[in-house]
Structure formats: C-alpha cells, structure tokens
Design an enzyme around this catalytic site. Structure first.
Site, short mmCIF file in Angstrom:
data_model
loop_
_atom_site.label_atom_id
_atom_site.label_comp_id
_atom_site.label_asym_id
_atom_site.label_seq_id
_atom_site.Cartn_x
_atom_site.Cartn_y
_atom_site.Cartn_z
CG ASP A 46 -36.78 -31.09 -14.65
OD1 ASP A 46 -36.43 -30.97 -13.47
OD2 ASP A 46 -35.98 -31.19 -15.58
CD GLU A 69 -31.26 -28.03 -14.97
OE1 GLU A 69 -30.58 -28.22 -15.99
OE2 GLU A 69 -31.56 -28.92 -14.17
CG ASP A 133 -31.22 -31.40 -11.62
OD1 ASP A 133 -32.36 -31.33 -12.12
OD2 ASP A 133 -30.21 -31.67 -12.30
CB ILE A 135 -36.01 -34.71 -13.31
CG1 ILE A 135 -37.39 -34.98 -12.73
CG2 ILE A 135 -35.54 -35.94 -14.09
CD1 ILE A 135 -38.41 -35.45 -13.77
CG ASP A 136 -28.90 -35.10 -11.66
OD1 ASP A 136 -28.53 -34.38 -12.61
OD2 ASP A 136 -28.14 -35.87 -11.05
CB THR A 138 -34.06 -34.80 -18.23
OG1 THR A 138 -32.90 -34.36 -18.94
CG2 THR A 138 -34.37 -33.81 -17.14
CG HIS A 229 -23.64 -35.90 -19.41
ND1 HIS A 229 -24.72 -36.50 -18.82
CD2 HIS A 229 -24.13 -34.89 -20.16
CE1 HIS A 229 -25.83 -35.86 -19.19
NE2 HIS A 229 -25.49 -34.88 -20.00
CE LYS A 256 -22.87 -40.55 -13.12
NZ LYS A 256 -24.16 -40.23 -13.78
NE ARG A 270 -20.89 -34.14 -15.19
CZ ARG A 270 -22.12 -34.37 -15.62
NH1 ARG A 270 -22.69 -35.54 -15.40
NH2 ARG A 270 -22.79 -33.44 -16.27
CG ASP A 283 -26.00 -31.26 -12.94
OD1 ASP A 283 -27.19 -31.60 -12.77
OD2 ASP A 283 -25.59 -30.68 -13.96
#
Length: 344
Positions: A46, A69, A133, A135-136, A138, A229, A256, A270, A283
């Site tokens: 990350d 982040e 981000d 690594i969206d 993780t 989430h 996604k 979401r 995100d």
C-alpha cells in the site's frame, strides 16, 4: 471545452506501474503487514504504491495535490520495513517496464517516504487534486482476491479522470482461469476503455459499456465480500423486491465498478452500515466515473449525486448505488423502501 487526455494517460501509467510493485510483493509471499488504529490491514505494498503514484503525479503535474490514505511513519520507525519496501521499489524502477521519462523516478529511501507523506491534501470544494487508494481492497489483496490501484482526478468537486488497475481480474470474464490483470480508464465525456494490465501488452484500450437492460429481473448484483462494508441481508431483501434471481457476483474493492462497466454485473449496492460512517472519496472517485462513462448512474442511497467537494469523505451522502441507467430509478425506490423498514 477542457480536455484531460494527458491526465488520463498519466493516470493509466501511474496505476499500472504501482500495480507492478503490488503484484511483486503479493507474489513474493512475504507481505509485510501492520494494523491501523481502525483495525483495517495496511500492507507495505500500500505504501509503495502510494509512493510510486505520487512520484508520477509530481513529475507530470508538479502543482497538483493528492488526497491519500497513508503516511510513512511505519517506515520511519522500522528500518526493516523501510529496506524491504525500498528494495521492491528499486527493482520496479530498475526494470524500466514503464518509461521513467513520463513517470519520473524515486532516488532513495528518504524521497520514497517524503513522497508518501505528500498524500496529505484535505480535499475541498474548489481546486484540482487527485484521490488515491494505492490498494483498494486490502483484505482482498491479503487473501489473494480482488483489489485495485485506484486513482481519480477531481476538479472543482467533479471527477474528471478515473483509472483502475485490477491485477487479479480476468482479462476475459468468459475465461476466468486465463490471463489476469485489467486496466480501466475514463475521461469525463470521452467514454471508458479496458485493456490488459500487463506493461508488455500492446493491446489498445477497448471501449466498453454496461449492459443495456430495462428490467431489474434481467439484472445481477455485484456485492462486496466484506459484510462490514455493506449489509448482505438488506441486499438480499432488495434483490427479492426487484425480482432478481441471478446469483450475486462478490468481489472486493473498486474492481466492482470495473465489473459493472464491462457488463459482468448490472447493480452495485453499498448500503450504509451505520448512520455515522462516511465513505472515503478515494474509495469511489475513479470507479464511479468509470461506471458513468460506461452508461451507468452512480448516486447515494437517496438517489443524490456523490459530492466529492466536502473533504476526504462523502459526508453529504449515505451509501453508494451504481446501476445501469435503465433501472437506476427502480433500484433507488427499492433501496428507499428497504431502508425505511423499522429495525428489529
């Protein structure tokens, strides 16, 4: 009309180079892991991805700010982690699979850490900044599932460019065990493309679009893996309201959004898991534009547009709903009905 063709190209190259690093660390099976105060995992990959992407942005657009982040404290505190990560970054830079002329370089460990710490912009209503981000997803990364290097350019509260590097996503959804790694990019008003993520590939970006559907009975959901989430139970109830019978596609991260954009699924929910939770702009910035440019609509649970101009979070929005244009209003109506039900 202002165009962002250069920004789009730089975004593609930035997330692609970062993905070379994250994939190397993943495949090494020596993933360094620490814990944030909120107990979500953050890997050294990350931090390395953040350093490489910010190096690229600073090289190409030195006046641009970055909302990131991570910070470098764990590297400054632990020489072992610092040496581990610098070794991998240097390996990526030395390989030169992606031109340093366009992307710039990192000269040493100190610059690596300083670059990471430049991701400290607060966001806001006006001006130009990137939401990153590195690594969206993780948890997906750590378990070998889906994750994305996600980047979006926001100008005066509007996302103008989005790029997603998805190293574990099948290039051909019909052959999920074959080649993996997809690079999505979009520029507002200019559509969205997908191509193999592999830096040695010469395949051009292929225009993609969401499936055109007019009935939710023909749709399929794309859901997150982590129940924390979004509420899987509420999503199942909404699916029943909408007459959806196809099994959900479950994956981590902004991958996604890419899946919807190329027609692997049609609806992404979401739902808000608490009244106090605020979605982070990194995100959703890149991914939301990719769905919009593929012909979809992205909103909050009330049907309002996402507001990227109020800092690091989407504090004016609750939940995120992405759907094909022909069914979005129907989905929002079902979501409102579900959220209005009294809790037991």
């Amino acid at each position: 009309m202002c165009t962002y063709a250069k920004e789009r190209r730089i975004a593609e190259l930035a997330v692609q180079r970062a993905a070379v690093l994250t994939d190397k660390i993943y495949k090494s099976q020596v993933v360094g892991t620490t814990m944030k105060e909120d107990k979500s995992p953050v890997t050294l990959a990350d931090l390395g991805g953040q350093a490489l992407v910010i190096a690229t942005i600073q090289h190409a657009f030195p006046g641009d700010a970055i909302v990131g982040e991570e910070d470098s404290q764990v590297l400054r505190d632990q020489k072992e982690n610092r040496d581990f990560l610098w070794g991998y970054i240097k390996e990526v830079l030395d390989e030169g699979k992606i031109s340093e002329e366009e992307l710039g370089t990192i000269k040493d460990e100190e610059e690596m850490m300083n670059l990471i710490d430049k991701g400290n912009h607060a966001g806001g209503r006006t001006g130009r900044f990137w939401a990153l981000d590195p690594i969206d997803g993780t948890k997906g990364f750590l378990r070998g599932g889906q994750y994305a290097v996600a980047l979006g350019l926001i100008v005066d509260s509007t996302v103008q460019v989005g790029a997603l590097a998805c190293p574990h996503m099948p290039v051909d959804p019909a052959s999920p065990e074959d080649a993996k790694g997809v690079l999505f990019s979009a520029e507002r008003g200019q559509g969205v493309t997908a191509r193999p993520l592999d830096p040695t590939s010469t395949a051009p970006g292929k225009p993609i679009s969401m499936r055109s559907i007019s009935s939710t009975a023909d749709a399929s959901f794309c859901e997150g893996v982590e129940a924390g989430h979004s509420s899987h139970g509420q999503q199942a109830s909404i699916a029943k309201r909408l007459g959806i019978t196809k099994p959900s596609v479950r994956m981590d991260s902004q991958t996604k959004y890419g899946a919807l954009a190329r027609g692997d699924a049609d609806i992404y929910l979401r739902l808000p898991v608490s009244l106090s939770y605020e979605e982070k702009i990194w995100d959703h910035a890149g991914g939301s534009l990719i769905v919009e440019e593929a012909g979809g609509v992205v909103s909050d649970a009330a049907g309002s547009p996402l507001d990227f101009g109020v800092g690091k979070t989407l504090k004016n929005n609750k939940g995120v709903i992405a759907a094909a244009k022909g069914v979005h209003a129907t989905v929002i109506a079902a979501v409102k009905e579900e959220l209005a039900k009294p809790s037991l």
